[in-house]
Structures are given as C-alpha cells and as structure tokens.
Design a protein around this motif. Structure first.
Motif, PDB file in Angstrom:
ATOM      1  N   LEU A   1       6.976  96.506  18.688  1.00  0.00           N
ATOM      2  CA  LEU A   1       5.824  95.971  18.326  1.00  0.00           C
ATOM      3  C   LEU A   1       6.043  94.433  17.951  1.00  0.00           C
ATOM      4  N   LEU A   2       7.264  94.003  18.046  1.00  0.00           N
ATOM      5  CA  LEU A   2       7.726  92.452  18.244  1.00  0.00           C
ATOM      6  C   LEU A   2       7.870  91.924  19.575  1.00  0.00           C
ATOM      7  N   LEU A   3       7.874  92.817  20.553  1.00  0.00           N
ATOM      8  CA  LEU A   3       8.186  92.347  21.948  1.00  0.00           C
ATOM      9  C   LEU A   3       6.961  91.457  22.824  1.00  0.00           C
ATOM     10  N   PRO A   4       7.133  90.594  23.595  1.00  0.00           N
ATOM     11  CA  PRO A   4       5.973  90.146  24.314  1.00  0.00           C
ATOM     12  C   PRO A   4       5.336  91.490  25.190  1.00  0.00           C
ATOM     13  N   GLN A   5       6.197  92.238  25.886  1.00  0.00           N
ATOM     14  CA  GLN A   5       5.770  93.140  26.560  1.00  0.00           C
ATOM     15  C   GLN A   5       6.634  94.641  26.147  1.00  0.00           C
ATOM     16  N   GLU A   6       6.005  95.719  26.014  1.00  0.00           N
ATOM     17  CA  GLU A   6       6.809  96.846  25.552  1.00  0.00           C
ATOM     18  C   GLU A   6       7.417  97.437  26.321  1.00  0.00           C
ATOM     19  N   ASP A   7       7.731  97.036  27.652  1.00  0.00           N
ATOM     20  CA  ASP A   7       8.962  97.474  28.609  1.00  0.00           C
ATOM     21  C   ASP A   7       9.950  96.401  28.880  1.00  0.00           C
ATOM     22  N   ASP A   8       9.773  95.510  27.826  1.00  0.00           N
ATOM     23  CA  ASP A   8      11.000  94.344  27.992  1.00  0.00           C
ATOM     24  C   ASP A   8      12.085  94.996  27.355  1.00  0.00           C
ATOM     25  N   PRO A   9      13.318  94.849  27.940  1.00  0.00           N
ATOM     26  CA  PRO A   9      14.424  95.486  27.561  1.00  0.00           C
ATOM     27  C   PRO A   9      15.029  94.731  26.473  1.00  0.00           C
ATOM     28  N   VAL A  10      15.745  95.321  25.593  1.00  0.00           N
ATOM     29  CA  VAL A  10      16.364  94.733  24.274  1.00  0.00           C
ATOM     30  C   VAL A  10      18.104  94.862  24.523  1.00  0.00           C
ATOM     31  N   ILE A  11      18.539  93.649  25.126  1.00  0.00           N
ATOM     32  CA  ILE A  11      19.815  93.515  25.558  1.00  0.00           C
ATOM     33  C   ILE A  11      20.693  92.831  24.480  1.00  0.00           C
ATOM     34  N   TRP A  12      20.972  93.675  23.459  1.00  0.00           N
ATOM     35  CA  TRP A  12      21.563  93.003  22.281  1.00  0.00           C
ATOM     36  C   TRP A  12      22.885  93.594  22.046  1.00  0.00           C
ATOM     37  N   ARG A  13      24.004  92.849  21.524  1.00  0.00           N
ATOM     38  CA  ARG A  13      25.155  93.589  20.832  1.00  0.00           C
ATOM     39  C   ARG A  13      25.041  93.931  19.546  1.00  0.00           C
ATOM     40  N   GLY A  14      25.815  94.815  18.787  1.00  0.00           N
ATOM     41  CA  GLY A  14      25.977  95.601  17.743  1.00  0.00           C
ATOM     42  C   GLY A  14      25.319  94.753  16.472  1.00  0.00           C
ATOM     43  N   PRO A  15      26.117  93.526  16.366  1.00  0.00           N
ATOM     44  CA  PRO A  15      25.871  92.573  15.162  1.00  0.00           C
ATOM     45  C   PRO A  15      24.231  92.506  15.065  1.00  0.00           C
ATOM     46  N   LEU A  16      23.446  92.225  16.230  1.00  0.00           N
ATOM     47  CA  LEU A  16      22.178  91.917  16.150  1.00  0.00           C
ATOM     48  C   LEU A  16      21.386  93.261  16.103  1.00  0.00           C
ATOM     49  N   ILE A  17      21.605  94.134  16.360  1.00  0.00           N
ATOM     50  CA  ILE A  17      20.908  95.181  16.360  1.00  0.00           C
ATOM     51  C   ILE A  17      21.114  95.858  14.830  1.00  0.00           C
ATOM     52  N   ALA A  18      22.254  95.599  14.276  1.00  0.00           N
ATOM     53  CA  ALA A  18      22.393  95.965  12.733  1.00  0.00           C
ATOM     54  C   ALA A  18      21.561  94.850  11.637  1.00  0.00           C
ATOM     55  N   SER A  19      21.356  93.798  12.305  1.00  0.00           N
ATOM     56  CA  SER A  19      20.736  92.694  11.539  1.00  0.00           C
ATOM     57  C   SER A  19      19.274  93.029  11.644  1.00  0.00           C
ATOM     58  N   ALA A  20      18.653  93.595  12.715  1.00  0.00           N
ATOM     59  CA  ALA A  20      17.290  93.976  13.107  1.00  0.00           C
ATOM     60  C   ALA A  20      16.864  95.184  12.156  1.00  0.00           C
ATOM     61  N   VAL A  21      17.644  96.048  11.965  1.00  0.00           N
ATOM     62  CA  VAL A  21      17.671  97.359  11.284  1.00  0.00           C
ATOM     63  C   VAL A  21      17.380  96.882   9.825  1.00  0.00           C
ATOM     64  N   LYS A  22      18.373  96.053   9.255  1.00  0.00           N
ATOM     65  CA  LYS A  22      18.377  95.492   8.046  1.00  0.00           C
ATOM     66  C   LYS A  22      17.099  94.890   7.494  1.00  0.00           C
ATOM     67  N   GLN A  23      16.669  94.038   8.624  1.00  0.00           N
ATOM     68  CA  GLN A  23      15.538  93.280   8.266  1.00  0.00           C
ATOM     69  C   GLN A  23      14.148  94.275   8.394  1.00  0.00           C
ATOM     70  N   PHE A  24      14.085  95.351   8.908  1.00  0.00           N
ATOM     71  CA  PHE A  24      13.236  96.432   8.911  1.00  0.00           C
ATOM     72  C   PHE A  24      12.773  96.902   7.530  1.00  0.00           C
ATOM     73  N   TRP A  25      14.206  96.928   6.795  1.00  0.00           N
ATOM     74  CA  TRP A  25      14.053  97.425   5.313  1.00  0.00           C
ATOM     75  C   TRP A  25      13.971  96.233   4.410  1.00  0.00           C
ATOM     76  N   THR A  26      14.525  95.154   4.502  1.00  0.00           N
ATOM     77  CA  THR A  26      14.281  94.138   3.528  1.00  0.00           C
ATOM     78  C   THR A  26      13.192  93.423   3.566  1.00  0.00           C
ATOM     79  N   ASP A  27      12.366  93.165   4.949  1.00  0.00           N
ATOM     80  CA  ASP A  27      11.510  92.259   5.241  1.00  0.00           C
ATOM     81  C   ASP A  27      10.197  92.605   5.407  1.00  0.00           C
ATOM     82  N   VAL A  28      10.115  94.131   5.366  1.00  0.00           N
ATOM     83  CA  VAL A  28       8.926  94.727   5.586  1.00  0.00           C
ATOM     84  C   VAL A  28       7.969  95.143   4.358  1.00  0.00           C
ATOM     85  N   LEU A  29       6.570  95.076   4.420  1.00  0.00           N
ATOM     86  CA  LEU A  29       5.778  95.401   3.162  1.00  0.00           C
ATOM     87  C   LEU A  29       5.295  96.883   3.316  1.00  0.00           C
TER      88      LEU A  29
END
Length: 277
Positions: free
Chosen positions: A113-141
């Motif tokens: 729901l944050l990508l320009p197109q829903e079929d855009d690939p997310v080509i991230w290494r582990g630290p970025l993935i971990a950071s995104a997961v944490k933000q879904f907990w800390t930054d979401v209302l």
C-alpha cells in the motif's frame, strides 16, 4: 560478524556477541494505540496458505465484533491487500500512518500500500526489511484493537526474528500442510519460537484435503494428514485442519474474502475458541 542463533545457550544468560536469541527490548508503540493481543501467524515454508489463514482469522474475529488489525510483515511477498481488495495508497499525518480499513473494519498495513504499483518488486536486504517491520509497529496509528495479527513471511529470517524480539507477542500460530517436507521445515519455525521464548498457541494444518463435489468424499491429494503427529512431536496444541476450498480461492483472487461463508470460517472460529492467551 553475522549474528546467529545459539542452539545450546539460554538467551537470558548468554554472553555471546553473535547470538540473536538474546532478549531484546520491546519497541514502544504510539500513545494512541491500545492493542490487547498481538499474535504472529508463521510457517516454515511458503505455499501453505499462511496469509489466507491470517485473513480468515481476522474475518472470524471481526464477525464476533472484535476490533482487529493485520500487520503484513511479509515485506517482499505481500498478499493481504489483494485479498481484501485494498489498493489505495495509505495516508499519513504528523502523528503517523493511518492503516487502510476493510468494509468489516479490519485495519491493514502492508508495504504494497506504499508502492507506486502493487506489482513493483521490493528488492531489499535484511536490515531494510527489519526496519520496515519495526515501523509498521511504531509509526502506525492502530488505535484501539482487541487483536493485531502479524502475517509473517515464511522461514526463520529477519522479519520473524524482528517480530519475536521487538513485538509484545502473546504467541504465534504455526501453519503447515500435510507434506512431510512442509512438516520438516515447520519444525525449524517451532524450534525458533522455542529458542526465542515465544509461546506457540497452536498448529493449523492447511490444505489437508479436498471434498469431492459429487459425493462429498474427502480426498487427501497431498497424502494423509500428519497434523496430530506433528503437534504431538512438537508438544504444542493442534488447533485443527482446514481443507482446500475453491470458493475461498476465487474470493481471495477477487478481493472478496470478507464475503466468504464456507466451512473454513466455521473451522477457524473453532480455532479461536481453542487458543489460550
């Protein structure tokens, strides 16, 4: 040096600098958020229907008038928004990110729901993935929730590790399928939860069989059920088994999972009554 899980130590007393099982501090959430129970939905391997089980659990809880959210932690393979027909981009504010909301009122956050197109690939290494997961907990209302279901990616990598270390989990539900290969790999997930001192709420065997549309006979297309054996070996509760249902597949493809009325929903409601938090 890459950190690894120590299979022989006790996390509370471990002095190793390379052990990832040591207890980490739980992440704070927004002051506006009041979440009673956080439950992870986990599998050892992909393709066992973990996300559909997560979605069915959310629908079953919402129909029981609980306030429910889904945190899609499967960063590189998100499927939750598709099942609920949610495609619009998320809205933000100075306070944080507003989750999307389904017709039943289920709150949903997903990287798709944050990508320009829903079929855009997310080509991230582990630290970025971990950071995104944490933000879904800390930054979401999230606001007031009775249950937040965390749809974890398959395996025992960065995202499950981050959630087990950093989220206040009430426990996890393990999803598997009848194949011995799936059961062998799911045992890794069970051992990971044990090492991380996370409670396992129970095992669900998905895709256990299919009902013949003509005679109603149960056809075990992936071999005999191993649910009871797998749960007994792991020493965890068996929540139950779910058959394949073509109707559910069709509704998920069309984003209408909340319209599902089949037997799987009744089974999942039974699972909920057997979960001990």
């Amino acid at each position: 040096m890459t950190k690894e899980a120590c299979e022989t130590c006790h996390p509370e007393t471990c002095t190793s600098t390379t052990c990832e099982t040591k207890k980490a501090e739980k992440l704070p959430s927004k002051d506006i958020n009041h979440i009673k129970h956080v439950i992870g939905i986990m599998s050892g391997k992909g393709g066992v229907g973990k996300s559909s089980v997560t979605a069915l659990l959310a629908v079953a809880l919402a129909r029981e008038s609980y306030q429910v959210g889904i945190l899609d932690a499967d960063i590189t393979g998100p499927s939750i928004p598709k099942m609920f027909n949610i495609h619009r981009p998320l809205q933000g504010s100075d306070l944080g990110i507003f989750p999307a909301e389904s017709p039943l009122g289920i709150k949903i956050i997903s990287l798709n729901l944050l990508l320009p197109q829903e079929d855009d690939p997310v080509i991230w290494r582990g630290p970025l993935i971990a950071s995104a997961v944490k933000q879904f907990w800390t930054d979401v209302l999230w606001g007031e929730l009775d249950y937040l279901l965390v749809d974890l990616p398959p395996g025992t990598g960065d995202a499950p590790l981050t959630v087990m270390q950093s989220f206040p989990l009430a426990g996890i539900v393990i999803v598997t399928s009848p194949q011995e290969l799936a059961n062998m790999i799911v045992r890794k997930a069970i051992k990971m939860a044990s090492l991380m001192k996370v409670k396992i709420l129970g095992l669900v065997e998905n895709m256990s069989y299919i009902l013949c549309p003509d005679c109603g006979k149960e056809i075990y297309i992936f071999g005999p059920s191993r649910a009871e054996e797998a749960a007994a070996k792991a020493g965890i509760p068996l929540l139950g088994v779910l058959p394949l249902d073509p109707e559910l597949t069709t509704l998920c493809d069309h984003g209408k999972i909340e319209s599902y009325q089949g037997m799987l929903l009744e089974r999942v409601q039974g699972f909920i009554s057997r979960i001990s938090l």
